[in-house]
Design an enzyme around this catalytic site. Sequence first.
Site, short mmCIF file in Angstrom:
data_model
loop_
_atom_site.label_atom_id
_atom_site.label_comp_id
_atom_site.label_asym_id
_atom_site.label_seq_id
_atom_site.Cartn_x
_atom_site.Cartn_y
_atom_site.Cartn_z
N ASP A 1 0.81 -1.11 0.01
CA ASP A 1 0.01 -0.07 -0.02
C ASP A 1 0.83 1.20 -0.03
OD1 ASP A 1 -3.07 0.76 0.40
OD2 ASP A 1 -1.92 1.87 1.54
N1 LIG Z 1 2.82 3.33 -12.36
C1 LIG Z 1 2.87 4.30 -11.13
N2 LIG Z 1 2.03 3.99 -9.95
C2 LIG Z 1 1.76 4.79 -9.27
C3 LIG Z 1 2.79 5.82 -8.81
N3 LIG Z 1 2.41 6.35 -7.75
C4 LIG Z 1 1.56 5.81 -7.23
N4 LIG Z 1 1.16 4.60 -8.06
C5 LIG Z 1 0.36 3.63 -7.80
O1 LIG Z 1 -0.63 4.23 -6.89
C6 LIG Z 1 -1.64 3.33 -6.26
C7 LIG Z 1 -1.64 3.62 -4.71
O2 LIG Z 1 -2.74 2.97 -4.47
P1 LIG Z 1 -2.84 1.81 -3.37
O3 LIG Z 1 -4.19 1.94 -2.69
O4 LIG Z 1 -1.53 1.77 -2.76
O5 LIG Z 1 -3.05 0.44 -4.41
P2 LIG Z 1 -4.02 0.00 -5.39
O6 LIG Z 1 -3.75 0.55 -6.47
O7 LIG Z 1 -5.45 0.31 -4.80
O8 LIG Z 1 -3.83 -1.37 -5.33
P3 LIG Z 1 -3.96 -2.66 -4.38
O9 LIG Z 1 -2.48 -3.08 -4.06
O10 LIG Z 1 -4.91 -3.68 -4.96
O11 LIG Z 1 -4.61 -1.92 -3.29
C8 LIG Z 1 -0.82 1.85 -6.76
O12 LIG Z 1 -1.27 1.14 -7.56
C9 LIG Z 1 0.49 2.47 -7.03
O13 LIG Z 1 1.06 1.70 -7.86
C10 LIG Z 1 3.90 5.96 -9.98
O14 LIG Z 1 4.59 7.05 -9.88
N5 LIG Z 1 3.81 5.34 -10.91
#
Ligand SMILES: Nc1nc2c(ncn2[C@@H]2O[C@H](COP(=O)(O)OP(=O)(O)OP(=O)(O)O)[C@@H](O)[C@H]2O)c(=O)[nH]1
Length: 199
Positions: free
Chosen positions: A75
């Site tokens: 996360d």
């Molecule tokens: N490609 C990329 N993704 C980013 C970047 N900064 C943040 N993210 C994405 O932002 C999201 C953060 O949200 P989270 O709630 O941690 O994760 P999620 O996308 O909901 O995915 P889960 O692991 O299923 O909870 C993640 O998918 C990270 O990969 C970046 O600079 N590049």
Amino acid sequence: MTQLLLASQSSGRAAMLRAAGLDFETTAAHVDEEALTASLLAAGQTPRNIADALAEAKAVKISSRLPGVTVIGADSTLALDDGAMLTKPESPEDAAGHLRRMAGARHRLFSAAVAARDGAPVWRAIGEAKLWMRPLSEAFIADYVAREWDSIRWTVGCYEIEGAGVTLFDRVEGDPWTIIGMPMLPLLAWLRATGLAPS
Ligand SMILES: Nc1nc2c(ncn2[C@@H]2O[C@H](COP(=O)(O)OP(=O)(O)OP(=O)(O)O)[C@@H](O)[C@H]2O)c(=O)[nH]1
């Protein structure tokens, strides 16, 4: 059945494990992040601890159903220096609002990863990055959000650092993998030590 499972729908996280040549599968964690985040914030928890707690909740929930499988939960949370925590944008207008709040200031991005087996955490790490976003004009914000919405809608900071996000910053401290979504270097070191990655 795979020995390593990523409990994440994040394309960035899966891409980093693939780039490392790992043999893994992915599944959604189906944890109510909003409710858990709200209760942790109400309890006065920091964005850093919230990332850790959410990563653990995802890994433990999935691993409790899959005996013997190593499950990685992850996360990312974003903390403004004024103490506010930003979450993923719900609309292009929301993204523009986030960018206005981050522009001309520093924010920190915490990415936690937790490994769990048989419903118990067995390893964890948290990465921290510091990012100084440059001042942004309204015209730039409107154009950036219109162009990038389809990808930034899934990101906690409304940017992909490896993509057009590069146009937003004056300075970044921390590794790119932490920003994309996982503390990959300590994670790979642990996976090598446990025989789940080639050493
Ligand atoms: N490609 C990329 N993704 C980013 C970047 N900064 C943040 N993210 C994405 O932002 C999201 C953060 O949200 P989270 O709630 O941690 O994760 P999620 O996308 O909901 O995915 P889960 O692991 O299923 O909870 C993640 O998918 C990270 O990969 C970046 O600079 N590049």
